[in-house]
Design a protein around this motif. Structure first.
Motif, PDB file in Angstrom:
ATOM      1  N   ILE A  79      -3.364  72.947  43.059  1.00 58.15           N
ATOM      2  CA  ILE A  79      -3.717  72.969  41.638  1.00 58.15           C
ATOM      3  C   ILE A  79      -4.939  73.863  41.433  1.00 58.15           C
ATOM      4  CG2 ILE A  79      -4.558  71.567  39.736  1.00 58.15           C
ATOM      5  CD1 ILE A  79      -2.857  69.283  40.807  1.00 58.15           C
TER       6      ILE A  79
ATOM      7  N   PHE B 250      -5.125  77.270  39.224  1.00 62.90           N
ATOM      8  CA  PHE B 250      -6.026  77.518  38.101  1.00 62.90           C
ATOM      9  C   PHE B 250      -6.832  78.793  38.326  1.00 62.90           C
ATOM     10  CE2 PHE B 250      -5.689  72.937  36.904  1.00 62.90           C
ATOM     11  CZ  PHE B 250      -5.143  73.205  35.674  1.00 62.90           C
TER      12      PHE B 250
ATOM     13  N   VAL C  28       1.675  61.797  42.279  1.00 64.34           N
ATOM     14  CA  VAL C  28       0.805  62.341  41.236  1.00 64.34           C
ATOM     15  C   VAL C  28       0.920  61.554  39.948  1.00 64.34           C
ATOM     16  CG1 VAL C  28       0.255  64.377  39.889  1.00 64.34           C
ATOM     17  CG2 VAL C  28       0.917  64.627  42.263  1.00 64.34           C
TER      18      VAL C  28
ATOM     19  N   ILE D 267       4.005  70.518  39.864  1.00 67.39           N
ATOM     20  CA  ILE D 267       2.926  69.543  40.078  1.00 67.39           C
ATOM     21  C   ILE D 267       2.032  69.463  38.846  1.00 67.39           C
ATOM     22  CG2 ILE D 267       1.055  70.892  41.121  1.00 67.39           C
ATOM     23  CD1 ILE D 267       1.009  68.701  43.289  1.00 67.39           C
ATOM     24  N   LEU D 268       1.875  70.580  38.135  1.00 67.64           N
ATOM     25  CA  LEU D 268       1.097  70.507  36.895  1.00 67.64           C
ATOM     26  C   LEU D 268       1.839  69.675  35.866  1.00 67.64           C
ATOM     27  CD1 LEU D 268      -0.426  74.053  36.552  1.00 67.64           C
ATOM     28  CD2 LEU D 268      -1.573  71.934  37.035  1.00 67.64           C
TER      29      LEU D 268
ATOM     30  N   VAL E 274       0.987  66.269  36.701  1.00 65.32           N
ATOM     31  CA  VAL E 274      -0.383  65.930  36.308  1.00 65.32           C
ATOM     32  C   VAL E 274      -0.439  65.642  34.811  1.00 65.32           C
ATOM     33  CG1 VAL E 274      -2.696  66.856  36.054  1.00 65.32           C
ATOM     34  CG2 VAL E 274      -1.475  67.203  38.179  1.00 65.32           C
TER      35      VAL E 274
END
Lengths: 78, 249, 183
Positions: A55, A59, B84, B235-236, B239
């Motif tokens: 992640i 970003f 997650v 995965i985002l 999240v």
């Protein structure tokens, strides 16, 4: 003449925005390097943090991609 | 375009590979026209069907090779959602699996020579990201009601700076779909364009070994990036889903 | 002027090219409805395939495998338990046999002891009887001997008295000898 100057400006702008990609590369390297040094200190906790690593990398490199996008827009769209 | 004036036979058309063209001739692209985007999306569906449906049709307790790949993909995404987003996120597992498989196969199929990469188009990724964004926001309000807004009110911070943080949180919340979509499209576009640029250098005889080496290296990197981008997008999504299900950090 | 015309032509060519390729294909909005439509179709198709067929099937296969593994482990556990039971039974049998053997040995020993005791008692009794008999005989012999001694003493005493030329009263002599012997 004005067209040439505009063209030149486009290329210069695209070149400058390519710096952003290099900086994003620094950022991604920073994230990965810090993760690695942390992981080597405590290898047992490393596996659970790979998601966070990705992640963070995502970003960091998204911003590099933005500057790449600016370059592309300057080259092909403006 | 200045590139066309290059007189040494080097022709740079790095963006031509992303052109959407009607499949069966003609010029007009209506919303229903079958285009190369349609073709490659269809191939994505076929590939997913082959892997996940035909691959698992044996239902073998001791899996075949294809079946174990299918199970690996299933387990990978399942575990990601569970880890997650939490147990209650598993209800949305099929949709997240859909996203993952579509992006993964679109990326990989786009790496085939002469292929069209559907995920390199902002139109596609924005729709995917907006679907996630709107879905997650609606879900957050449905599940938590007004307390979903607590996501923006960081109670662990001192009271004085909470409004500032709230503004930042709101901005970052609304930037999510932008970065979510541009990241994927930008990565795909960038990689393919760079490969195309290297390939164009191969037109000059002196540079061609270097160019071919560069293409090979970039190709390897792109395979990695294809997977990582699919993983990151998924995965985002997880999240964001977690934020919607459990807005209180 | 010539350069101007040239530039104008160039600009026109640029514009034509741009119109032709749309600059960056990604921001050619004319293709957006098309792509979005086909994307939605694709996603819906994939979603249906996955949620109706693929995922339940793979999930069930995984669950089945998990079940098989669990069953196998349980079966192995059971077999292990059985083996342990068998071992326990074997040990039990061994212990029983040992106890039995011990008992038999004890019984045999007790029997032998009894026989031995009886024999010992009999032998003891015999010995005692014989000893008593011998005792009696000895007693008799001793009594006889004593009597003989008395007799001899009386006779001797009477003889001595006779030699002393005195008439010996037999009763007195006998009394004196007896008193003497007792004394």
């Amino acid at each position: 003449m004005e067209g040439d100057i505009a063209e030149m400006g486009k290329f210069i702008g695209a070149g400058i925005s390519a710096f952003g990609m290099g900086l994003a590369a620094l950022g991604v390297g920073n994230v990965a390097g810090n993760f690695l040094s942390g992981a080597l200190r405590n290898p047992s906790a490393a596996a659970s943090q790979t998601a966070t690593l990705f992640i963070g990398i995502a970003f960091a490199e998204a911003l590099g991609i933005f500057s790449f996008l600016v370059a592309l827009l300057l080259m092909f769209a403006v | 375009m200045a590139t066309e004036e290059a007189s040494e036979g080097l022709v740079f058309h790095p963006m031509d590979q992303f052109k959407v063209e009607p499949l069966f001739g003609g010029d007009a692209i209506h919303w229903y026209t079958p285009t190369n985007a349609t073709l490659w999306m269809g191939l994505t569906v076929v590939a997913i069907f082959l892997l996940l449906v035909l691959g698992s049709r044996g239902r073998a307790v001791i899996p075949t090779r294809v079946q174990s790949i299918a199970e690996l993909a299933y387990g990978f995404v399942y575990k990601m959602v569970e880890d997650v987003a939490g147990k209650d996120g598993l209800k949305y597992f099929p949709y997240i699996m859909t996203l993952f498989m579509f992006i993964l196969f679109a990326n990989f199929l786009g790496l085939l020579p002469m292929a069209f990469t559907t995920t390199s188009h902002v139109a596609v990724t924005v729709v995917l990201a907006l679907a996630v964004f709107i879905g997650v926001t609606v879900l957050g309000f449905v599940k938590n009601g007004a307390s979903f807004l607590g996501l923006f009110w960081v109670t662990s911070a001192p009271l004085a700076i909470r409004p500032v943080l709230a503004v930042i949180e709101i901005i970052s919340y609304f930037v999510r779909p932008v970065s979510h979509s541009i990241r994927l499209a930008g990565n795909m576009t960038a990689g393919h364009a760079v490969i195309k640029v290297f390939a164009a250098f191969a037109g000059a005889a002196i540079l061609s070994p270097l160019a071919i080496l560069g293409v090979a290296a970039m190709y390897g990197l792109e395979i990695l990036v294809s997977f990582i981008q699919a993983y990151v997008f998924t995965i985002l999504t997880c999240v964001y889903l977690k934020d919607a299900l459990h807005p209180h950090h | 002027m010539a350069t101007n015309a040239n530039e104008a032509a160039h600009g026109a060519a640029d514009a034509a090219h741009a119109a032709e390729t749309g600059g960056m294909p990604q921001i050619d909005f004319a293709t957006f409805p098309n792509q979005i439509f086909w994307l939605v179709v694709t996603i819906v198709v994939i979603y249906l395939i996955l949620s109706r067929v693929a995922l339940p099937r793979i999930g069930s296969v995984l669950a089945e495998r998990q079940g098989t593994i669990t069953n196998d482990i349980a079966a192995a556990e059971e077999l292990k338990l059985k083996a342990q039971e068998a071992e326990a039974a074997y040990n039990q049998a061994l212990a029983d046999a040992r106890v039995e053997a011990q008992k038999i040995i004890a019984e045999a020993k007790a029997e032998i002891q009894i026989g031995l005791d009886e024999a010992t008692a009999k032998a003891d009794a015999e010995i005692a009887a014989k000893a008593a008999e011998s005792e009696k005989k000895i007693g008799e012999v001793r009594a006889g001997a004593l009597e003989a001694v008395t007799e001899v003493a009386k006779d001797t005493a009477a003889e001595i008295i006779g030699m002393l030329d005195q008439k010996a009263d037999a009763a007195v002599v006998s009394e004196a000898v007896n008193a003497r012997l007792k004394g």
